[in-house]
Design a protein around this motif. Structure first.
Motif, PDB file in Angstrom:
ATOM      1  N   ILE A 128       0.849  -1.357   0.053  1.00 25.90           N
ATOM      2  CA  ILE A 128       0.158   0.102   0.151  1.00 25.90           C
ATOM      3  C   ILE A 128       0.874   1.340   0.084  1.00 25.90           C
ATOM      4  O   ILE A 128       0.534   2.355  -0.772  1.00 25.90           O
ATOM      5  N   ARG A 129       1.926   1.191   0.826  1.00 24.50           N
ATOM      6  CA  ARG A 129       2.801   2.411   0.818  1.00 24.50           C
ATOM      7  C   ARG A 129       3.278   2.779  -0.426  1.00 24.50           C
ATOM      8  O   ARG A 129       3.586   4.079  -0.775  1.00 24.50           O
ATOM      9  N   THR A 130       3.575   1.851  -1.274  1.00 23.12           N
ATOM     10  CA  THR A 130       4.260   2.290  -2.781  1.00 23.12           C
ATOM     11  C   THR A 130       3.104   2.182  -3.705  1.00 23.12           C
ATOM     12  O   THR A 130       3.331   3.019  -4.869  1.00 23.12           O
ATOM     13  N   LEU A 131       1.835   1.859  -3.429  1.00 23.49           N
ATOM     14  CA  LEU A 131       0.795   1.974  -4.631  1.00 23.49           C
ATOM     15  C   LEU A 131       0.021   3.004  -4.408  1.00 23.49           C
ATOM     16  O   LEU A 131      -0.514   3.536  -5.426  1.00 23.49           O
ATOM     17  N   VAL A 132      -0.400   3.440  -2.998  1.00 24.99           N
ATOM     18  CA  VAL A 132      -1.398   4.382  -2.933  1.00 24.99           C
ATOM     19  C   VAL A 132      -0.735   5.926  -2.275  1.00 24.99           C
ATOM     20  O   VAL A 132       0.076   5.748  -1.462  1.00 24.99           O
ATOM     21  N   PRO A 133      -0.910   6.963  -3.138  1.00 21.07           N
ATOM     22  CA  PRO A 133      -0.495   8.092  -2.630  1.00 21.07           C
ATOM     23  C   PRO A 133      -0.889   8.712  -1.182  1.00 21.07           C
ATOM     24  O   PRO A 133      -2.071   8.452  -1.002  1.00 21.07           O
ATOM     25  N   GLY A 134       0.010   8.764  -0.346  1.00 18.06           N
ATOM     26  CA  GLY A 134      -0.429   8.910   1.177  1.00 18.06           C
ATOM     27  C   GLY A 134      -0.395   7.682   1.851  1.00 18.06           C
ATOM     28  O   GLY A 134      -0.640   7.753   3.097  1.00 18.06           O
ATOM     29  N   GLY A 135       0.017   6.520   1.449  1.00 22.09           N
ATOM     30  CA  GLY A 135       0.073   5.001   1.858  1.00 22.09           C
ATOM     31  C   GLY A 135      -1.168   4.832   2.657  1.00 22.09           C
ATOM     32  O   GLY A 135      -2.245   5.149   1.983  1.00 22.09           O
ATOM     33  N   GLU A 172      -2.903   5.917   5.232  1.00 20.81           N
ATOM     34  CA  GLU A 172      -4.015   7.148   5.290  1.00 20.81           C
ATOM     35  C   GLU A 172      -4.571   7.598   4.150  1.00 20.81           C
ATOM     36  O   GLU A 172      -5.788   8.051   4.318  1.00 20.81           O
ATOM     37  N   GLY A 173      -4.000   7.423   3.027  1.00 21.56           N
ATOM     38  CA  GLY A 173      -4.670   7.855   1.660  1.00 21.56           C
ATOM     39  C   GLY A 173      -5.563   6.996   1.297  1.00 21.56           C
ATOM     40  O   GLY A 173      -6.231   7.053   0.061  1.00 21.56           O
ATOM     41  N   LEU A 174      -5.793   5.608   1.867  1.00 17.80           N
ATOM     42  CA  LEU A 174      -6.942   4.710   1.355  1.00 17.80           C
ATOM     43  C   LEU A 174      -8.348   5.276   1.671  1.00 17.80           C
ATOM     44  O   LEU A 174      -8.562   5.965   2.596  1.00 17.80           O
ATOM     45  N   PHE A 218     -11.691  -0.978  11.036  1.00 15.02           N
ATOM     46  CA  PHE A 218     -10.677  -0.770  10.074  1.00 15.02           C
ATOM     47  C   PHE A 218      -9.768   0.319  10.866  1.00 15.02           C
ATOM     48  O   PHE A 218      -9.949   1.622  11.016  1.00 15.02           O
ATOM     49  N   PRO A 219      -8.255  -0.143  10.795  1.00 17.45           N
ATOM     50  CA  PRO A 219      -7.366   0.660  11.482  1.00 17.45           C
ATOM     51  C   PRO A 219      -6.896   2.132  10.698  1.00 17.45           C
ATOM     52  O   PRO A 219      -6.324   2.874  11.293  1.00 17.45           O
ATOM     53  N   TYR A 220      -7.356   2.328   9.430  1.00 23.70           N
ATOM     54  CA  TYR A 220      -6.942   3.374   8.588  1.00 23.70           C
ATOM     55  C   TYR A 220      -7.770   3.587   7.299  1.00 23.70           C
ATOM     56  O   TYR A 220      -8.460   2.666   6.917  1.00 23.70           O
ATOM     57  N   GLY A 221      -7.602   4.753   6.861  1.00 24.75           N
ATOM     58  CA  GLY A 221      -8.144   5.093   5.798  1.00 24.75           C
ATOM     59  C   GLY A 221      -9.454   5.734   5.923  1.00 24.75           C
ATOM     60  O   GLY A 221      -9.963   5.790   7.056  1.00 24.75           O
ATOM     61  N   THR A 256     -14.609  -2.387  -0.419  1.00 23.49           N
ATOM     62  CA  THR A 256     -13.852  -2.024  -1.629  1.00 23.49           C
ATOM     63  C   THR A 256     -12.643  -1.114  -1.132  1.00 23.49           C
ATOM     64  O   THR A 256     -12.947  -0.218  -0.455  1.00 23.49           O
ATOM     65  N   VAL A 257     -11.509  -1.556  -1.644  1.00 20.43           N
ATOM     66  CA  VAL A 257     -10.367  -0.530  -1.223  1.00 20.43           C
ATOM     67  C   VAL A 257      -9.646   0.190  -2.429  1.00 20.43           C
ATOM     68  O   VAL A 257      -9.750  -0.341  -3.612  1.00 20.43           O
ATOM     69  N   GLY A 258      -9.877   1.698  -2.211  1.00 22.24           N
ATOM     70  CA  GLY A 258      -9.339   2.423  -3.383  1.00 22.24           C
ATOM     71  C   GLY A 258      -8.559   3.706  -2.779  1.00 22.24           C
ATOM     72  O   GLY A 258      -8.265   3.580  -1.610  1.00 22.24           O
ATOM     73  N   TYR A 259      -8.149   4.624  -3.551  1.00 25.67           N
ATOM     74  CA  TYR A 259      -7.789   5.840  -3.169  1.00 25.67           C
ATOM     75  C   TYR A 259      -8.012   6.880  -4.130  1.00 25.67           C
ATOM     76  O   TYR A 259      -8.567   6.571  -5.253  1.00 25.67           O
TER      77      TYR A 259
END
Length: 111
Positions: free
Chosen positions: A32-39, A41-43, A68-71, A108-111
């Motif tokens: 996630i840290r490399t795929l999503v801008p903001g890691g 927290e950007g989810l 859910f712990p983040y996003g 569903t997970v996105g950014y």
């Protein structure tokens, strides 16, 4: 995808949080840290709950979000789930009737 139930007590929030945990407990996205801008927290998470209409008014959405712990979390509630007979109402377990409340969850997970 996941599901959860409350066999005694007709606690729809308990069923929903179990469904939410079940929907993510066997998943891991370590990149996630490399795929999503903001890691993490950007989810952006879209959480869809299928809940029996009879119990929707008692659902605590904040408790579900806390699974859910983040996003950023958006919860959508729709008619669904199931009310199944438990076969017995046990007052000391909090039962008001013989309903067993079942909730289904999709994330569903996105950014």
């Amino acid at each position: 995808m996941g599901f959860g139930n409350d066999g005694h007590g007709q606690n729809v929030t308990k069923a929903a949080t179990r469904a939410a945990r079940n929907s993510i407990e066997f998943n891991s996205i370590p990149s996630i840290r490399t795929l999503v801008p903001g890691g993490y927290e950007g989810l952006k998470l879209q959480i869809i709950l299928a809940v029996p209409p009879k119990y929707q008014k008692d659902l605590d959405l904040e408790a579900v979000k806390n699974v859910f712990p983040y996003g950023a979390k958006e919860v959508v509630v729709q008619d669904g789930g199931m009310i199944a007979p438990s076969g017995i109402a046990i007052e000391r377990l909090g039962d008001k009737n013989e309903d067993m409340v079942v909730v289904c969850c999709s994330v569903t997970v996105g950014y």
